[in-house]
Design an enzyme around this catalytic site. Structure first.
Site, mmCIF file in Angstrom:
data_model
loop_
_atom_site.group_PDB
_atom_site.id
_atom_site.type_symbol
_atom_site.label_atom_id
_atom_site.label_comp_id
_atom_site.label_asym_id
_atom_site.label_seq_id
_atom_site.Cartn_x
_atom_site.Cartn_y
_atom_site.Cartn_z
ATOM 1 N N GLY A 161 8.148 7.354 -1.350
ATOM 2 C CA GLY A 161 8.827 7.010 -0.205
ATOM 3 C C GLY A 161 9.300 5.665 -0.195
ATOM 4 N N TYR A 173 -0.855 10.629 15.549
ATOM 5 C CA TYR A 173 -0.002 9.914 14.721
ATOM 6 C C TYR A 173 0.280 8.834 15.504
ATOM 7 C CZ TYR A 173 3.757 8.336 11.925
ATOM 8 O OH TYR A 173 4.584 7.494 11.026
ATOM 9 N N THR A 210 0.969 -1.317 -0.091
ATOM 10 C CA THR A 210 0.012 -0.104 -0.002
ATOM 11 C C THR A 210 0.733 1.083 -0.099
ATOM 12 O OG1 THR A 210 -0.035 0.389 2.524
ATOM 13 C CG2 THR A 210 -1.771 -1.257 1.206
ATOM 14 N N GLY A 211 0.476 2.371 -0.773
ATOM 15 C CA GLY A 211 1.176 3.520 -0.718
ATOM 16 C C GLY A 211 2.653 3.229 -1.198
HETATM 17 N N1 LIG Z 1 9.528 8.653 6.682
HETATM 18 C C1 LIG Z 1 9.924 8.391 8.052
HETATM 19 O O1 LIG Z 1 10.894 8.865 8.761
HETATM 20 C C2 LIG Z 1 8.968 7.323 8.703
HETATM 21 C C3 LIG Z 1 7.909 6.649 7.944
HETATM 22 N N2 LIG Z 1 7.321 5.777 8.633
HETATM 23 C C4 LIG Z 1 6.050 5.199 8.119
HETATM 24 O O2 LIG Z 1 6.169 4.596 6.853
HETATM 25 C C5 LIG Z 1 5.321 4.381 5.960
HETATM 26 C C6 LIG Z 1 5.428 4.961 4.600
HETATM 27 O O3 LIG Z 1 5.598 6.507 4.828
HETATM 28 P P1 LIG Z 1 6.614 7.284 3.921
HETATM 29 O O4 LIG Z 1 7.089 6.434 2.755
HETATM 30 O O5 LIG Z 1 7.812 7.957 4.908
HETATM 31 O O6 LIG Z 1 5.760 8.653 3.328
HETATM 32 P P2 LIG Z 1 5.294 8.789 1.941
HETATM 33 O O7 LIG Z 1 4.432 10.220 2.341
HETATM 34 O O8 LIG Z 1 6.307 9.260 1.015
HETATM 35 O O9 LIG Z 1 4.257 7.768 1.634
HETATM 36 C C7 LIG Z 1 3.170 7.628 1.935
HETATM 37 C C8 LIG Z 1 2.291 6.786 1.079
HETATM 38 O O10 LIG Z 1 0.998 6.620 1.873
HETATM 39 C C9 LIG Z 1 0.123 6.935 0.713
HETATM 40 N N3 LIG Z 1 -1.093 7.284 1.316
HETATM 41 C C10 LIG Z 1 -1.557 8.228 2.188
HETATM 42 N N4 LIG Z 1 -2.789 8.316 2.381
HETATM 43 C C11 LIG Z 1 -3.352 7.284 1.652
HETATM 44 C C12 LIG Z 1 -4.862 6.777 1.640
HETATM 45 N N5 LIG Z 1 -5.597 7.324 2.020
HETATM 46 N N6 LIG Z 1 -4.942 5.793 0.755
HETATM 47 C C13 LIG Z 1 -3.623 5.296 -0.049
HETATM 48 N N7 LIG Z 1 -2.599 5.728 0.199
HETATM 49 C C14 LIG Z 1 -2.397 6.566 1.147
HETATM 50 C C15 LIG Z 1 0.577 8.133 0.211
HETATM 51 O O11 LIG Z 1 -0.100 8.471 -1.402
HETATM 52 P P3 LIG Z 1 0.155 9.680 -2.069
HETATM 53 O O12 LIG Z 1 1.431 9.901 -2.490
HETATM 54 O O13 LIG Z 1 -0.999 9.546 -2.991
HETATM 55 O O14 LIG Z 1 -0.218 10.655 -1.070
HETATM 56 C C16 LIG Z 1 2.185 7.440 -0.179
HETATM 57 O O15 LIG Z 1 2.078 6.712 -1.210
HETATM 58 C C17 LIG Z 1 3.880 5.010 6.726
HETATM 59 O O16 LIG Z 1 3.442 4.146 7.261
HETATM 60 C C18 LIG Z 1 4.820 6.038 7.802
HETATM 61 O O17 LIG Z 1 4.166 6.197 9.013
HETATM 62 C C19 LIG Z 1 7.441 5.375 9.966
HETATM 63 C C20 LIG Z 1 8.425 5.936 10.809
HETATM 64 C C21 LIG Z 1 9.316 7.040 10.194
HETATM 65 C C1 LIG Z 2 12.336 15.529 4.909
HETATM 66 C C2 LIG Z 2 11.969 16.866 5.018
HETATM 67 C C3 LIG Z 2 11.068 17.160 5.811
HETATM 68 C C4 LIG Z 2 11.046 16.705 7.364
HETATM 69 C C5 LIG Z 2 10.144 15.471 7.302
HETATM 70 C C6 LIG Z 2 10.031 14.717 8.796
HETATM 71 C C7 LIG Z 2 10.630 15.411 9.790
HETATM 72 C C8 LIG Z 2 9.438 13.627 8.785
HETATM 73 C C9 LIG Z 2 9.509 12.908 9.930
HETATM 74 C C10 LIG Z 2 8.874 11.687 9.945
HETATM 75 C C11 LIG Z 2 8.846 10.858 10.988
HETATM 76 C C12 LIG Z 2 9.754 11.137 12.370
HETATM 77 C C13 LIG Z 2 7.945 9.788 11.167
HETATM 78 C C14 LIG Z 2 7.744 8.943 12.130
HETATM 79 O O1 LIG Z 2 6.999 7.935 12.040
HETATM 80 C C15 LIG Z 2 10.539 18.857 6.026
HETATM 81 C C16 LIG Z 2 11.216 19.306 7.151
HETATM 82 C C17 LIG Z 2 8.983 18.626 6.181
HETATM 83 C C18 LIG Z 2 10.902 19.415 4.687
HETATM 84 C C19 LIG Z 2 12.228 19.310 3.873
HETATM 85 C C20 LIG Z 2 12.098 17.451 3.755
#
Ligand SMILES: NC(=O)C1=CN([C@@H]2O[C@H](COP(=O)(O)OP(=O)(O)OC[C@H]3O[C@@H](n4cnc5c(N)ncnc54)[C@H](OP(=O)(O)O)[C@@H]3O)[C@@H](O)[C@H]2O)C=CC1
Ligand SMILES: CC1=C(/C=C/C(C)=C/C=C/C(C)=C/C=O)C(C)(C)CCC1
Length: 336
Positions: free
Chosen positions: A54, A217, A49-50
Site C-alpha cells: 500500500g 482504530y 515501516t510497513g
Molecule cells: N488506506 C487508507 O485509506 C488509509 C490508510 N491510512 C494509514 O496508512 C497506513 C498504511 O496503510 P495502508 O498502506 O493503507 O495499508 P496496508 O495494509 O496496505 O499496509 C499496512 C502495512 O502495515 C504493515 N503492518 C501491519 N501490522 C504490522 C506489524 N505488527 N508490524 C509491522 N508491520 C505491520 C503491513 O504488513 P503486512 O503486509 O505484513 O500485513 C503492511 O505493510 C496505516 O497507518 C493506515 O492507518 C490512513 C488513512 C486512510
Molecule cells: C479497497 C477495498 C476494500 C475497502 C477498504 C476500505 C474501505 C478501507 C478504508 C480504510 C480507511 C478509510 C482508513 C482510514 O484510516 C474492501 C471493501 C475491503 C474490499 C475491496 C477493496
C-alpha cells in the site's frame, strides 16, 4: 421496452466512462520526483515501516526515485523481499541503481525485520539499526492495522493501539539518538482523518472492558497525532522535526479485516477503483513531508494533500498528549 433498455445501457456506459475519466484525469496532488528533483534525497537514509504494501510501498518507490537509501521495516521477510524485488524492477527497469538513463541516480533498497506487535522485535530491530546504520535522516511511521477483531499483541496490548501507537512509540524513542546525530532530520507519522471519532480512555487503553473495532482504530490514530505534537514539543531546538498526515481514502490492503460477501465484492472493487486514491496518490503527502525543502524546520503540524490542515481541539490537548506520553513510556518499559 427496447427504448428503456437502451437508455439504461447508455446510462451505465456513461457512468463507466465518467468513472474512468475520474481515474485517469491526473490527480491535483503534486508529484515531487518529476522534473529536476530526481536527486533530492541522494545521500539520505529513510526508514519506512510497513513498506511492503500500500502506502508504505508507494512511498518507498517515490523516495527511491528521489535517490534515497530506503530501509523497509517489515514483519514478514518473505512478503518484504517479494515487494522489494518488484520495487527494484519498477524503479530500476534496466537492472541496478546506477545503470541506465531511467535510474535518475536512484538510491538503494534494504529489507529489515520489524514486527511492531512485539516489543522485543522492535528492540532487536533498533539494535540492528544502531549497529549497522551510521545515519537516519527520515523515519516514516506508516505501518498500521485497521479494524481487526479483538486480539492482543505479544505484550498484551490491544492490537490496533499496540501496533499503530505503542510499537511506533518505542521505535521512535529508540531511534531518536540516531535521528538527532543525523540532524537536520525528519519524522513523518501516518494518521487518518478517522482520528475525529476516537478518544483516549486512560482507564481502559487495552479495551478490556469493551471493544469496538472502529472506535479503537480511531483512538490509535488520535494517539498518533497527540504523540506527534508532544514529540515536536520535546524536540524543539534539536533540528529534528515531526509532522503527521492523513492520506485520504486509499485503495490498499488495509481493509483486509472488513468482510464483504463474495457476490458484492466486484461492486466494492469498482467503487474503490473509481473513488479511492491510488497508493501513489495517497503517498504524496508522506513523500512531501519526508523530502520537500518547503517543510524544512516545520514541526508538530497536521497535513493532507501536501497542505497544512486544522485539527480538532481534542487532538491539540497538551495535557492529554503529555499523559499519553507518560503512560506509553510505562507500557513499553522505557521509563527513565
Ligand atoms: N488506506 C487508507 O485509506 C488509509 C490508510 N491510512 C494509514 O496508512 C497506513 C498504511 O496503510 P495502508 O498502506 O493503507 O495499508 P496496508 O495494509 O496496505 O499496509 C499496512 C502495512 O502495515 C504493515 N503492518 C501491519 N501490522 C504490522 C506489524 N505488527 N508490524 C509491522 N508491520 C505491520 C503491513 O504488513 P503486512 O503486509 O505484513 O500485513 C503492511 O505493510 C496505516 O497507518 C493506515 O492507518 C490512513 C488513512 C486512510
Ligand atoms: C479497497 C477495498 C476494500 C475497502 C477498504 C476500505 C474501505 C478501507 C478504508 C480504510 C480507511 C478509510 C482508513 C482510514 O484510516 C474492501 C471493501 C475491503 C474490499 C475491496 C477493496
Amino acid at each position: 421496452m427496447a427504448a428503456g433498455t437502451a437508455a439504461a445501457l447508455l446510462a451505465a456506459l456513461g457512468g463507466i466512462l465518467w468513472l474512468a475519466a475520474r481515474r485517469f484525469v491526473g490527480s491535483s496532488v503534486q508529484r515531487l520526483h518529476q522534473g529536476g528533483d530526481s536527486g533530492l534525497m541522494r545521500g539520505k537514509t529513510v526508514l519506512i515501516t510497513g513498506a511492503n504494501s500500500g502506502l508504505g510501498r508507494a512511498t518507498a518507490a517515490e523516495l527511491l526515485r528521489l535517490g534515497a537509501r530506503v530501509i523497509m521495516g517489515c514483519r514478514d521477510r518473505e512478503r518484504a523481499e517479494e515487494a522489494a524485488g518488484q520495487l527494484r524492477r519498477e524503479v530500476w527497469p534496466t537492472g541496478g541503481p546506477d545503470s541506465g538513463p531511467t535510474s535518475g541516480g536512484a538510491g538503494e533498497l534494504v529489507v529489515k525485520e520489524l514486527d511492531l506487535s512485539s516489543l522485543s522485535s522492535v528492540r532487536s530491530f533498533c539494535q540492528e539499526m544502531l549497529q549497522e546504520e551510521p545515519r537516519l535522516d527520515v523515519l516514516i511511521n506508516n505501518a498500521g492495522v485497521f479494524q481487526c477483531p479483538y486480539m492482543k499483541t505479544e505484550d498484551g496490548f490491544e492490537m490496533q493501539f499496540g501496533v499503530n501507537h505503542l510499537g511506533h512509540f518505542l521505535l521512535t524513542n529508540l531511534l531518536l539518538g540516531l535521528l538527532k546525530s543525523s540532524a537536520p532530520s525528519r519524522i513523518v507519522v501516518v494518521s487518518s482523518k478517522l482520528y475525529k471519532y476516537g478518544d483516549i480512555n486512560f482507564e481502559d487503553l487495552n479495551s478490556e472492558q469493551s471493544y469496538n473495532k472502529s472506535f479503537c482504530y480511531s483512538r490509535s490514530k488520535l494517539a498518533n497525532i497527540l504523540f506527534t505534537r508532544e514529540l515536536a514539543r520535546r524536540l524543539e531546538g534539536t533540528s529534528v522535526t515531526v509532522n503527521v498526515l492523513h492520506p485520504g481514502i486509499v485503495r490498499t490492503n488495509l481493509g483486509r479485516h472488513i468482510h464483504i460477501p463474495l457476490l458484492v465484492r466486484p461492486l466494492f472493487n469498482l467503487v474503490s477503483w473509481a473513488f479511492f486514491k491510488t497508493p501513489e496518490e495517497g503517498a504524496q503527502t508522506a513523500v512531501y513531508l519526508a523530502s520537500s525543502p518547503e517543510v524544512e524546520g516545520v514541526s508538530g503540524k497536521y497535513f493532507g494533500d501536501c497542505k497544512e490542515e486544522e485539527l480538532l481541539p481534542k487532538a491539540m490537548d497538551e495535557s492529554v498528549a503529555r499523559k499519553l506520553w507518560d503512560i506509553s513510556e510505562v507500557m513499553v518499559g522505557i521509563l527513565k
